[in-house]
Design a protein around this motif. Structure first.
Motif, short mmCIF file in Angstrom:
data_model
loop_
_atom_site.label_atom_id
_atom_site.label_comp_id
_atom_site.label_asym_id
_atom_site.label_seq_id
_atom_site.Cartn_x
_atom_site.Cartn_y
_atom_site.Cartn_z
N MET A 144 54.82 17.72 13.81
CA MET A 144 54.90 18.47 12.06
C MET A 144 56.00 16.57 12.32
O MET A 144 56.51 16.90 13.25
CB MET A 144 55.49 19.63 12.87
N VAL A 145 55.61 16.28 10.92
CA VAL A 145 56.98 15.05 10.22
C VAL A 145 57.12 16.01 9.04
O VAL A 145 56.84 16.20 8.37
CB VAL A 145 56.11 14.18 10.20
N ALA A 174 48.55 11.07 3.52
CA ALA A 174 47.50 12.91 4.39
C ALA A 174 46.56 12.06 4.81
O ALA A 174 45.90 12.01 5.49
CB ALA A 174 47.37 13.78 3.87
N GLN A 175 45.70 11.11 3.99
CA GLN A 175 44.38 11.06 3.84
C GLN A 175 43.95 10.01 5.20
O GLN A 175 42.97 9.60 5.60
CB GLN A 175 44.26 10.71 2.33
N LYS A 176 45.08 9.28 4.93
CA LYS A 176 44.65 7.88 5.80
C LYS A 176 44.65 8.32 6.88
O LYS A 176 44.43 7.71 8.01
CB LYS A 176 46.34 7.14 5.23
N TYR A 177 45.69 8.87 7.85
CA TYR A 177 45.39 9.41 9.17
C TYR A 177 45.08 11.17 9.24
O TYR A 177 45.22 11.59 10.66
CB TYR A 177 47.23 10.02 9.73
N GLY A 178 44.26 11.41 8.39
CA GLY A 178 43.38 13.09 8.45
C GLY A 178 44.77 14.20 8.56
O GLY A 178 44.45 14.79 9.67
N ILE A 179 45.87 14.29 7.72
CA ILE A 179 47.08 15.18 8.30
C ILE A 179 46.75 16.30 7.85
O ILE A 179 46.24 15.64 5.96
CB ILE A 179 47.67 14.45 8.85
N LYS A 180 47.78 17.29 7.65
CA LYS A 180 47.44 18.58 6.11
C LYS A 180 49.11 18.64 6.01
O LYS A 180 50.02 18.08 6.43
CB LYS A 180 47.57 19.87 7.20
N ILE A 181 49.54 18.48 4.50
CA ILE A 181 50.48 19.12 4.01
C ILE A 181 50.67 20.75 3.34
O ILE A 181 49.79 20.90 2.93
CB ILE A 181 50.21 18.54 2.24
N ARG A 182 52.22 20.31 3.81
CA ARG A 182 52.20 21.82 3.72
C ARG A 182 53.79 21.83 2.89
O ARG A 182 54.63 20.96 3.29
CB ARG A 182 52.67 22.42 5.02
N PHE A 183 54.01 22.74 1.44
CA PHE A 183 55.22 23.17 1.12
C PHE A 183 56.04 24.30 1.97
O PHE A 183 55.83 25.29 2.88
CB PHE A 183 55.04 23.09 0.18
N THR A 184 57.56 23.76 2.35
CA THR A 184 58.27 24.41 2.62
C THR A 184 59.27 25.38 2.13
O THR A 184 59.55 25.66 0.69
CB THR A 184 59.43 23.84 3.56
N ILE A 240 58.02 18.51 2.43
CA ILE A 240 57.01 18.44 2.31
C ILE A 240 56.69 17.87 4.12
O ILE A 240 56.77 17.21 4.18
CB ILE A 240 56.10 17.61 1.90
N GLN A 241 56.58 19.22 4.55
CA GLN A 241 55.32 18.94 6.21
C GLN A 241 54.26 17.94 5.99
O GLN A 241 53.71 18.80 5.35
CB GLN A 241 55.65 20.09 6.92
N PHE A 242 54.13 17.45 6.94
CA PHE A 242 53.75 16.77 7.52
C PHE A 242 52.38 17.65 8.70
O PHE A 242 53.59 17.77 10.14
CB PHE A 242 53.15 15.56 7.24
N HIS A 243 51.60 18.17 8.97
CA HIS A 243 50.91 18.50 10.22
C HIS A 243 49.46 18.48 10.88
O HIS A 243 48.70 16.91 10.30
CB HIS A 243 50.90 20.21 9.96
N SER A 244 49.73 17.76 11.79
CA SER A 244 48.45 17.77 13.07
C SER A 244 48.62 16.16 13.40
O SER A 244 47.67 15.24 13.12
CB SER A 244 47.37 17.99 12.46
N VAL A 245 49.94 15.25 13.06
CA VAL A 245 50.40 13.83 13.39
C VAL A 245 50.32 13.94 14.52
O VAL A 245 51.12 14.16 15.69
CB VAL A 245 51.61 13.74 12.12
N SER A 246 49.02 12.30 14.80
CA SER A 246 49.14 12.39 16.94
C SER A 246 50.26 11.52 16.95
O SER A 246 50.93 11.13 15.76
CB SER A 246 47.91 11.22 16.41
N ILE A 247 50.31 11.18 18.19
CA ILE A 247 52.10 10.43 18.85
C ILE A 247 51.33 9.13 18.48
O ILE A 247 52.67 8.23 18.05
CB ILE A 247 52.11 10.65 19.89
N ALA A 248 50.38 8.32 18.21
CA ALA A 248 50.61 7.61 17.77
C ALA A 248 49.63 7.20 16.12
O ALA A 248 50.95 6.08 16.34
CB ALA A 248 48.58 7.38 18.23
N ASP A 249 50.48 7.87 15.51
CA ASP A 249 50.36 7.99 14.25
C ASP A 249 51.75 8.00 13.50
O ASP A 249 52.53 7.62 12.01
CB ASP A 249 49.76 8.22 13.34
#
Length: 529
Positions: free
Chosen positions: A49-50, A71-81, A86-95
């Motif tokens: 999570m970032v 989010a679209q570039k890395y295929g990750i999810k957006i969540r409000f806190t 704003i958090q990104f979820h499902s981020v790979s370590i490579a990204d």
């Protein structure tokens, strides 16, 4: 907004260097470097999570377009806190490194969004447009944010340090339950703040002390800095479970804690360090309502449409279902806002949603139609839940699953049932990331023994609230199995409708015995007998 300094940019490069060492097997523990950058491993999954730091929730169409593009570039999810981030979820370590770089290009940083330091400074989301505000507190939040971000010791505290600015007694920034909070007020024509401190939600929750009834607005930064210094010196660095500022209050006692803070203030003022703020009234503060704006919508829209003090303008609250928004939905919203004649402002809230502000009547109509598919008109549909154990390492119960059950139960319900209840606040464990302790209805995750073994349950509490002179944590009425909570809430709504009360707080107070009986009928103990 946060000023992106060379130090902030350098912190990204430093983290990327540690990340390379970790990937090359030269570093055993990435968390020691990732948490202060707002990066956390997602439970047992290999992803991260970032958390992007959105100062006071103040953002723009341009920044949100950048968030969507990432989010679209890395295929990750957006969540409000619940901290206006704003958090990104499902981020790979490579990204990870690339995501941090891309955020910098949007004028955003993750530095200090996690770890032991000054967290995002909270600000009332309608500050600058609210009809009943004392004055716009946004400039104070921005000054404090940038001062704290430039100090290296702000990221080396015993635990997190939370600051809040509320524009009126409604306290929409949670100033009365935080480490240090300011509530705007005007006394004899002078701007200033009531000051609260030493509070916090979670384990061993504590309401903030009222430290000052009134200080000049120019002195706010002195109090923030002095409290930080007291925390740095007095906070427990040996036991993370007792490291928050509220434990210092508990150890010293309220009177001694106040004395220690005042002594620190005196020393700070005599140190020669110039922390006086000089903030001129903003354009929004100089705006006056010229006649009362009409409200041409049905009464049910009053939950989400707010007339502003600027005549003819409105703010609309948008709450993505379960705090997550699809980038495609976000893009459609942002493209619509980009096409308006005037540029709207956007403020994230502490309830996992955001306000689009400075809208004319015709724009409100179009926006309501645009977001109807993913944002609710009703408070119950805009309920809050923490991220849950599939991502959080501390989670006990699946709070997101519970919220899905609640939404599924109320979606087909009659309009009167949907209107009956306030927003529900759900935390999957006692840490209160869902802020259950301040909720009119709160649920806290537990585990209890039922007829067929240990099951997920929730303690249910009522009538928590924030605000000067009225802040209180909700009273726990009992414990209910997770699978029965949606049905319990439907029955609670029916009971409120039958009572004839429109105000939920009054309903709980006057129908206390009936509510307790309803909780008992659903309770784990009753089910086990």
């Amino acid at each position: 907004m946060i000023t992106i300094t060379e130090e902030i940019s350098r912190s990204v490069e430093d983290f990327k260097d540690k990340l390379r060492q970790y990937q090359d097997g030269k570093l055993d523990n990435l968390k020691a470097y990732s948490s202060i950058m707002g990066i956390y491993k997602e439970g047992p999954k290999p992803t991260y999570m970032v958390r992007s730091r959105i100062a006071g929730g103040v953002t723009t169409v341009r920044q949100l377009k950048g968030i969507s593009a990432i989010a679209q570039k890395y295929g990750i999810k957006i969540r409000f806190t619940t901290r206006q981030d704003i958090q990104f979820h499902s981020v790979s370590i490579a990204d990870l490194g690339n995501v941090l770089d891309d955020l910098l290009h949007c004028g955003l940083t993750t530095r200090g969004a996690g770890g032991d330091g000054v967290r995002n400074v909270a600000c009332s989301p309608l500050s600058g447009v609210a009809r009943d505000e004392a004055f716009d507190v946004t400039p104070y939040m921005e000054k404090v944010t940038n001062h704290m971000m430039q100090a290296a010791d702000s990221l080396k505290l015993p635990r997190k340090y939370k600051i809040a600015f509320s524009n009126n007694a409604e306290d929409t920034a949670n100033a009365t339950v935080t480490d240090i909070g300011f509530i705007a007020k005007i006394v004899n024509g002078q701007r200033g703040f009531a000051v609260y401190g030493g509070g916090g939600l979670g384990g061993n929750a504590r309401l903030a002390l009222k430290l000052e009834d009134f200080i000049a607005d120019t002195d706010a930064l002195y109090y923030v800095q002095a409290m930080k210094q007291v925390f740095a010196r007095e906070g427990d660095r040996s036991n993370r479970h007792k490291a928050r500022l509220r434990y210092v209050v508990q150890r010293l006692g309220e009177e001694e804690f106040s004395k220690v803070l005042r002594k620190e203030l005196d020393q700070l003022r005599n140190s020669g360090q110039e922390l006086k703020l000089s903030i001129q009234p903003s354009k929004s503060d100089l705006a006056h309502t010229q006649g009362k704006s009409s409200f041409p919508w049905e009464e049910k829209y009053q939950n989400i449409v707010v007339p502003q003090k600027q005549a003819g303008f409105y703010s609309v609250y948008i709450h993505p279902r379960q705090a997550a928004i699809d980038p495609g939905e976000l893009d459609r919203l942002l493209n619509f806002l980009s096409g308006l004649d005037n540029e709207p402002t956007i403020r994230l809230t502490l309830t996992q949603g955001f306000f689009v502000r400075d809208l004319r009547e015709e724009a409100v109509e179009a926006l309501l139609a645009l977001v109807a598919g993913f944002s609710s008109l009703y408070n119950i549909g805009n309920s809050v839940a923490c991220v849950g154990p599939t991502i959080c390492n501390f989670g006990i119960n699946d709070s997101q699953e519970l919220l899905r059950d609640i939404l599924a139960a109320f979606t087909p319900a009659a309009e009167a049932v949907k209107e009956a209840l306030p927003r529900v606040l759900v935390s999957g464990c006692p840490n209160s990331c869902g802020q259950h302790q301040k909720g009119l209805i709160g649920f806290t995750g537990r585990r209890s023994r039922g007829p067929n073994g240990v099951i997920p349950t929730y303690a249910v509490s009522f009538n928590g609230k924030v605000g000067p002179g009225s802040a209180r944590f909700g009273d726990v009425y009992g414990e209910i199995a997770a699978e029965k909570i949606a049905g319990f809430l439907i029955d609670l709504a029916a009971l409120k409708i039958k009572s004839g009360h429109t105000d939920f707080e009054q309903f709980i107070e006057t129908q206390e015995q009936e509510v307790k009986e309803l909780v008992l009928n659903y309770s784990v103990n009753r089910a086990a007998n």
